[in-house]
Design an enzyme around this catalytic site. Structure first.
Site, PDB file in Angstrom:
ATOM      1  N   GLY A   1       0.753  -1.264   0.008  1.00  0.00           N
ATOM      2  CA  GLY A   1      -0.091   0.110  -0.005  1.00  0.00           C
ATOM      3  C   GLY A   1       0.857   1.285  -0.026  1.00  0.00           C
ATOM      4  O   GLY A   1       2.127   1.416  -0.002  1.00  0.00           O
ATOM      5  N   HIS A   2       0.072   2.257  -0.182  1.00  0.00           N
ATOM      6  CA  HIS A   2       0.808   3.791  -0.112  1.00  0.00           C
ATOM      7  C   HIS A   2       1.606   3.927   1.207  1.00  0.00           C
ATOM      8  O   HIS A   2       1.082   3.664   2.126  1.00  0.00           O
ATOM      9  CB  HIS A   2      -0.464   4.722  -0.369  1.00  0.00           C
ATOM     10  CG  HIS A   2      -1.268   4.732   0.625  1.00  0.00           C
ATOM     11  ND1 HIS A   2      -2.371   3.896   0.634  1.00  0.00           N
ATOM     12  CD2 HIS A   2      -1.552   5.590   1.705  1.00  0.00           C
ATOM     13  CE1 HIS A   2      -3.183   4.296   1.642  1.00  0.00           C
ATOM     14  NE2 HIS A   2      -2.783   5.308   2.339  1.00  0.00           N
TER      15      HIS A   2
END
Lengths: 369, 369, 369
Positions: free
Chosen positions: C265-266
């Site tokens: 994820g980010h």
């Protein structure tokens, strides 16, 4: 070239920013211009530092930041700040100021393959090697990036944005402002098969064991007559898969956000404004209410329904239905209260064995005298 | 345009349909023609409604359906019905009547890139921007949709159907009637690495803890010398991944169906007619017998084997081998009977603590008097 | 054509092989030439059989193998062998001898779309229908296979190898020797959203239940201003996804290997030389130390950190941080020792119920007499 360049294309005065995000500006000096946003550790004098947590706020004293965005009530000595009540919301607005959109020039790239019967709206971008099949309709201002495949009789609304490598099967129907990320699959065939007579699963359900000879059974595919319907403002993550319905369309409600690598099976009805986090797997014919949150890697068994405003915690395995506003956790998934009991039980079990041993001893002593 | 158009291209008389699906026709009026199939709630007078569950059957009384397909023994007043013993099987046959196949015209699209040494069979479709490498062979009547990549010396059988965006690595060998959905990866490199001396995992296995200095270790890739072999009648889901074997080929047996986002690691030997549901992950060198069902999100550790006709329940984490006809559940996965015991234990643990408390009190009283 | 052809392109004398892999050669006859490597069961007289396990070694007596690679100390009567201390390491070197690389001829395919401002290094291969956006830089000797998309201002180092169908978003920065497999997504938008006021999750965290009316809430997307930075020698699996950071780049440390269908994820910061096995899901803003092993289907909650040299066992659900050299297992994940206790407790619970029943009886008897 460094990535920081990306932030340096535009500048804004602190007062302009404060006006846009609706905060409280405390100037410790001039109303300077900033060219980017960054955490305190990466900030220079042209940076508005984002300091939302106590940890990040503490770093401001050592930072070179020109100014800082901080939660309401936080003040930093000799540093200009903008205080905001909801920092994440302010950050969202700030990012829109500095964001550099993906290149998607209006017009059809000469290498794109568009069936003559397809209808392309005003100001649409169709990228290199994109394919659009017969009878499909692309709404105004939508952007179809390179290597995207759109089958036949697909309806795409206005202002959609399909990143490269997306695949959309026949008859899919997408609303306005739909964003689809790299390589996502919309309207592939559902995973639906049938055998002439009962297979191992059916037998096991009836008898609790696998008995019989299944060697001669042929598995027949049930093709998908339905497709997929996607509401306005839906976002679909990279390499996620939303399969076609068997007879009706699989449907995703308006405003729902779907993360990377999520699987949504045939015939599902997903409500509006749901958040479906990465690697969630939803089997066939599941009904999800509005505003449901499914955290990462949740799995939901077929034909289950989850009521509106429910939250399913990460990795839960949901094999039965739950009402509205449930908080669901565990595998098999239960209401959170029940899960807390289970977890306590698990922790207690070791201690209980000890206690039973000591009780036995006491009873032995009592018996002896 | 609406999606219902898709069902309105052909019509069939009820008697024709009954003949095809082998049911029992009860005419309540004329032998009408129907143009689509749908659930009772979406049916009009040209629709054969599908009503298999009690819930759906109850809806028939309020439906506009022209007729209904129902389970054997169900009769509906003043509505023509076709009764069938196995409704899902009948539905499969019906869907084939109304199904509109994906466009894949015979011939090679001018933008496709085909190596001159590749052999393309009779009546093959190669779509826009598809790529076929040197020495590859495509069997008669196979359809390769746009943006698909096929490496070198790949063998593809007859009547295969590769949806858009599929990637197939070198030397893969696929049988007849293989269906591959959007973006699936066949014969990418296996995830196989080695270090000069024992790494953290090896150390932990030997010592039960991670001790030592691993900072200088370089990780070497073991490329895949093997590829992937796929039997006849296999179906592979969207964005699923089947990795190449290290020295031998990874193999998928005839008739096995693999859902979206499934991962099958290097060197696996998967049996025939298995059903592998979405997001299952199978590590390297696993052996799966024939007709095994792996439900959604199951994980299987490397070198494990699962006997024929076994069923692994959703989300199970299988770290040891199981014999034929096992029903496997939980994490770590166990036979179903053992799991039921565990679950009962978990539920009991809270109660046990209560009981021990009361026993203690009784013993205290006994001691005192 | 059969897949065995792939091994028959080169031959090596046993003495040559022994020299390359640094083993101990025991000639039972001539210093023959071998043309392939295979397990004993598939070996012919031109094959160097790989026999590392006792099971495989036992098969050598019935094998047609011309010679065998065996662990140190194993000798086989009347068969030439090469003994090695670390068979998997030797196998890696052997595979490199026989490996046939993917076709990727130097030069730009005429159908590739390259922005005139992009810079393409020496000896680079850009395959059919690949797309490279404005300002991007591709280092010397890198190979970009067909249907790959590279956005704008992307930096790609030297000797990289991108398999077909890879998608790389704007501003990504990749080091040297980076390998990306089929269809992987680099730098798609992170899954980050915000609402005007507290949503269901925030409410549930504060109150332990979902209360309030959320029907009017609009969900705002937070676009990704950051991108992805990938260090040298990283490998990324098929259809894996590494999302862009919100303000900073998501980063993957040098030497880390990522398997198929992994989600990162980010804002994550992944250390060096990690092994991240298939279908692992890492939420936003997670920090992973160097040399961490995440086994298959592990999930890690946002903002968690895992210390260097830790091992997270398959399917663990990690919702809190762990220090260096932890061995982590279970869901919710705990240190291995704690997990063993839990598992024992679970197994004990049934027995405890029995023991309590018998204690009750004894107390009853004591009371009566």
């Amino acid at each position: 070239m460094t990535n920081t360049l990306l932030h340096e294309t535009k500048t804004y005065k602190l007062s302009e920013i404060n006006h846009i995000i609706g905060g409280m500006l405390n100037l410790a000096g001039d109303d300077i211009s900033v060219a980017k946003i960054a955490p305190p550790g990466l900030a220079d004098e042209k940076t508005l530092a984002l300091a939302f947590s106590e940890e990040e706020i503490a770093k401001l004293s050592e930072s070179n930041a020109g100014a800082a965005l901080v939660p309401l009530g936080v003040s930093i000595e000799s540093l200009s700040t903008i205080e905001v009540e909801r920092p994440k919301l302010a950050m969202m607005k700030l990012i829109h100021l500095f964001y550099v959109p993906v290149d998607a020039p209006a017009g059809v790239h000469p290498t794109a393959i568009i069936d003559p019967t397809a209808q392309i709206g005003e100001n649409v971008s169709v990228g290199a090697n994109a394919f659009i099949g017969r009878g499909s309709v692309i709404g105004d201002n939508s952007k179809i990036l390179p290597n995207t495949y759109i089958g036949k009789f697909v309806e795409v609304g206005k202002n959609c944005f399909f990143n490269p490598g997306v695949n959309i099967g026949d008859f899919a129907k997408l609303g306005n402002n739909v964003v689809i990320n790299h390589g996502a699959s919309i309207a592939a065939d559902g995973f639906s098969f049938v055998t002439e007579s009962a297979g191992t699963i059916e037998t096991a359900k009836q008898q609790g064991k696998v008995e019989g000879d299944f060697t001669a059974q042929k598995i027949y595919k049930i093709p998908s007559l339905g497709s997929v319907t996607i509401g306005d403002d839906v976002e679909i993550g990279a390499n996620a898969c939303i399969d076609s319905g068997t007879v009706e369309n699989t449907s995703i409600g308006r405003g729902t956000k779907i993360d990377d690598l999520v699987m949504i099976g045939h015939n599902c009805k997903i409500g509006e404004n749901c958040l479906i986090v990465s690697q969630v797997g939803i089997s066939g014919s599941v009904t999800i209410g509005d505003r449901v949150v499914l955290a990462g890697q949740v799995g939901i068994a077929d034909h289950v329904s989850i009521g509106a405003d429910s939250i399913v915690m990460a990795k839960a395995g949901v094999s039965k239905s739950f009402p509205e506003r449930s908080i669901i956790i565990g595998q098999p998934a239960v209401h959170r209260k029940e899960f807390v009991r289970q977890l306590k039980g698990l922790k207690d079990a070791g201690r209980l064995a000890e206690e039973i041993k000591s009780l036995k001893k006491e009873i032995g002593e009592l018996k002896q005298g």
